[in-house]
Design a protein around this motif. Sequence first.
Motif, PDB file in Angstrom:
ATOM      1  N   GLY A 287     -23.015  10.973-124.219  1.00  0.00           N
ATOM      2  CA  GLY A 287     -24.501  11.088-124.059  1.00  0.00           C
ATOM      3  C   GLY A 287     -25.110  10.605-125.240  1.00  0.00           C
ATOM      4  N   GLY A 288     -24.333  10.017-126.050  1.00  0.00           N
ATOM      5  CA  GLY A 288     -25.255   9.313-127.138  1.00  0.00           C
ATOM      6  C   GLY A 288     -24.176   8.608-128.056  1.00  0.00           C
ATOM      7  N   SER A 289     -24.591   7.772-128.991  1.00  0.00           N
ATOM      8  CA  SER A 289     -23.587   6.776-129.663  1.00  0.00           C
ATOM      9  C   SER A 289     -23.779   7.441-131.073  1.00  0.00           C
ATOM     10  N   ILE A 290     -22.414   7.482-131.827  1.00  0.00           N
ATOM     11  CA  ILE A 290     -22.571   7.981-133.144  1.00  0.00           C
ATOM     12  C   ILE A 290     -22.972   7.117-134.217  1.00  0.00           C
ATOM     13  N   THR A 291     -23.425   5.851-133.560  1.00  0.00           N
ATOM     14  CA  THR A 291     -23.728   4.790-134.618  1.00  0.00           C
ATOM     15  C   THR A 291     -25.410   4.609-134.371  1.00  0.00           C
ATOM     16  N   THR A 292     -25.989   5.589-133.720  1.00  0.00           N
ATOM     17  CA  THR A 292     -27.327   5.707-133.231  1.00  0.00           C
ATOM     18  C   THR A 292     -28.210   5.756-134.796  1.00  0.00           C
ATOM     19  N   SER A 293     -29.081   5.240-135.204  1.00  0.00           N
ATOM     20  CA  SER A 293     -29.739   5.378-136.414  1.00  0.00           C
ATOM     21  C   SER A 293     -30.526   6.771-136.283  1.00  0.00           C
ATOM     22  N   GLY A 294     -30.399   7.436-137.552  1.00  0.00           N
ATOM     23  CA  GLY A 294     -31.047   8.873-137.588  1.00  0.00           C
ATOM     24  C   GLY A 294     -30.225   9.860-137.239  1.00  0.00           C
ATOM     25  N   TYR A 295     -29.092   9.876-136.814  1.00  0.00           N
ATOM     26  CA  TYR A 295     -28.160  10.890-136.422  1.00  0.00           C
ATOM     27  C   TYR A 295     -26.886  10.914-137.411  1.00  0.00           C
ATOM     28  N   ALA A 296     -26.377  12.179-137.564  1.00  0.00           N
ATOM     29  CA  ALA A 296     -24.960  12.266-138.211  1.00  0.00           C
ATOM     30  C   ALA A 296     -24.207  13.221-137.638  1.00  0.00           C
ATOM     31  N   TRP A 297     -23.105  13.310-137.848  1.00  0.00           N
ATOM     32  CA  TRP A 297     -22.011  14.273-137.370  1.00  0.00           C
ATOM     33  C   TRP A 297     -21.359  15.030-137.990  1.00  0.00           C
ATOM     34  N   SER A 298     -21.258  16.328-138.009  1.00  0.00           N
ATOM     35  CA  SER A 298     -20.773  17.112-139.124  1.00  0.00           C
ATOM     36  C   SER A 298     -19.426  18.069-138.716  1.00  0.00           C
ATOM     37  N   TRP A 299     -18.708  18.521-139.583  1.00  0.00           N
ATOM     38  CA  TRP A 299     -17.615  19.400-139.266  1.00  0.00           C
ATOM     39  C   TRP A 299     -18.366  21.002-140.221  1.00  0.00           C
ATOM     40  N   ILE A 300     -17.924  22.035-139.132  1.00  0.00           N
ATOM     41  CA  ILE A 300     -18.237  23.405-139.800  1.00  0.00           C
ATOM     42  C   ILE A 300     -17.039  24.164-139.550  1.00  0.00           C
ATOM     43  N   ARG A 301     -16.714  25.191-140.127  1.00  0.00           N
ATOM     44  CA  ARG A 301     -15.519  26.263-139.812  1.00  0.00           C
ATOM     45  C   ARG A 301     -16.224  27.377-139.985  1.00  0.00           C
ATOM     46  N   GLN A 302     -15.397  28.416-139.359  1.00  0.00           N
ATOM     47  CA  GLN A 302     -15.756  29.771-139.685  1.00  0.00           C
ATOM     48  C   GLN A 302     -14.299  30.644-139.317  1.00  0.00           C
ATOM     49  N   PRO A 303     -13.957  30.864-140.796  1.00  0.00           N
ATOM     50  CA  PRO A 303     -12.871  31.785-141.012  1.00  0.00           C
ATOM     51  C   PRO A 303     -13.026  33.027-140.305  1.00  0.00           C
ATOM     52  N   PRO A 304     -12.018  33.688-139.607  1.00  0.00           N
ATOM     53  CA  PRO A 304     -12.128  35.003-139.223  1.00  0.00           C
ATOM     54  C   PRO A 304     -12.677  35.887-140.079  1.00  0.00           C
ATOM     55  N   GLY A 305     -13.702  36.731-139.464  1.00  0.00           N
ATOM     56  CA  GLY A 305     -14.446  37.697-140.286  1.00  0.00           C
ATOM     57  C   GLY A 305     -15.500  37.262-141.268  1.00  0.00           C
ATOM     58  N   LYS A 306     -15.726  35.891-141.451  1.00  0.00           N
ATOM     59  CA  LYS A 306     -16.536  35.031-142.398  1.00  0.00           C
ATOM     60  C   LYS A 306     -17.639  34.411-141.833  1.00  0.00           C
ATOM     61  N   GLY A 307     -18.179  33.892-142.605  1.00  0.00           N
ATOM     62  CA  GLY A 307     -19.497  32.917-142.182  1.00  0.00           C
ATOM     63  C   GLY A 307     -19.329  31.407-141.899  1.00  0.00           C
ATOM     64  N   LEU A 308     -20.199  30.853-141.574  1.00  0.00           N
ATOM     65  CA  LEU A 308     -19.874  29.534-141.260  1.00  0.00           C
ATOM     66  C   LEU A 308     -19.962  28.788-142.594  1.00  0.00           C
ATOM     67  N   GLU A 309     -19.076  27.847-142.775  1.00  0.00           N
ATOM     68  CA  GLU A 309     -18.837  26.834-143.912  1.00  0.00           C
ATOM     69  C   GLU A 309     -18.761  25.296-143.469  1.00  0.00           C
ATOM     70  N   TRP A 310     -20.093  24.763-144.039  1.00  0.00           N
ATOM     71  CA  TRP A 310     -20.146  23.332-143.840  1.00  0.00           C
ATOM     72  C   TRP A 310     -18.808  22.558-144.567  1.00  0.00           C
ATOM     73  N   MET A 311     -18.279  21.650-143.989  1.00  0.00           N
ATOM     74  CA  MET A 311     -17.216  20.823-144.380  1.00  0.00           C
ATOM     75  C   MET A 311     -17.470  19.575-144.897  1.00  0.00           C
ATOM     76  N   GLY A 312     -18.362  18.990-144.075  1.00  0.00           N
ATOM     77  CA  GLY A 312     -18.601  17.406-144.465  1.00  0.00           C
ATOM     78  C   GLY A 312     -19.370  16.524-143.363  1.00  0.00           C
ATOM     79  N   ILE A 313     -19.857  15.607-143.328  1.00  0.00           N
ATOM     80  CA  ILE A 313     -20.634  14.774-142.676  1.00  0.00           C
ATOM     81  C   ILE A 313     -20.517  13.345-142.578  1.00  0.00           C
ATOM     82  N   ILE A 314     -20.575  12.590-141.487  1.00  0.00           N
ATOM     83  CA  ILE A 314     -20.457  11.192-141.554  1.00  0.00           C
ATOM     84  C   ILE A 314     -21.867  10.740-140.813  1.00  0.00           C
ATOM     85  N   LEU A 315     -22.643   9.645-141.443  1.00  0.00           N
ATOM     86  CA  LEU A 315     -23.709   9.319-140.989  1.00  0.00           C
ATOM     87  C   LEU A 315     -23.446   8.135-139.978  1.00  0.00           C
TER      88      LEU A 315
END
Length: 118
Positions: A26-54
């Motif tokens: 539904g959209g291209s990862i090369t479209t200007s203005g957008y980025a794509w990220s990984w986030i994880r949540q260990p059991p019983g813990k909050g969200l942790e941002w891991m990294g991003i690719i523009l």
Amino acid sequence: QVQVQESGPGLVKPSQTLSLTCTVSGGSITTSGYAWSWIRQPPGKGLEWMGIILYDGSTYYSPSLKSRTSISRDTSKNQFSLQLNSVTPEDTALYYCTRVRDSSHDYWGRGTQVTVSS
């Protein structure tokens, strides 16, 4: 409508490399203005941002994970991927991929559970 979907093995042995792929539709990862990220949540813990690719392929990582993390992309498949090296049981988590627009994570995958265990 943009959709992002994580895929990859659910079980990884300690010291090995965790590899996940996010397929975008539904959209291209090369479209200007957008980025794509990984986030994880260990059991019983909050969200942790891991990294991003523009949209231009630039990458940025969480300082705490930078030495073990790599994010790459395959524009021909409209996918981006996460590699986390030297995993331990503390890397057990629900892993999400997201689209980022104006610093907001506006589309999320359902998440994929990864367990690190021998």
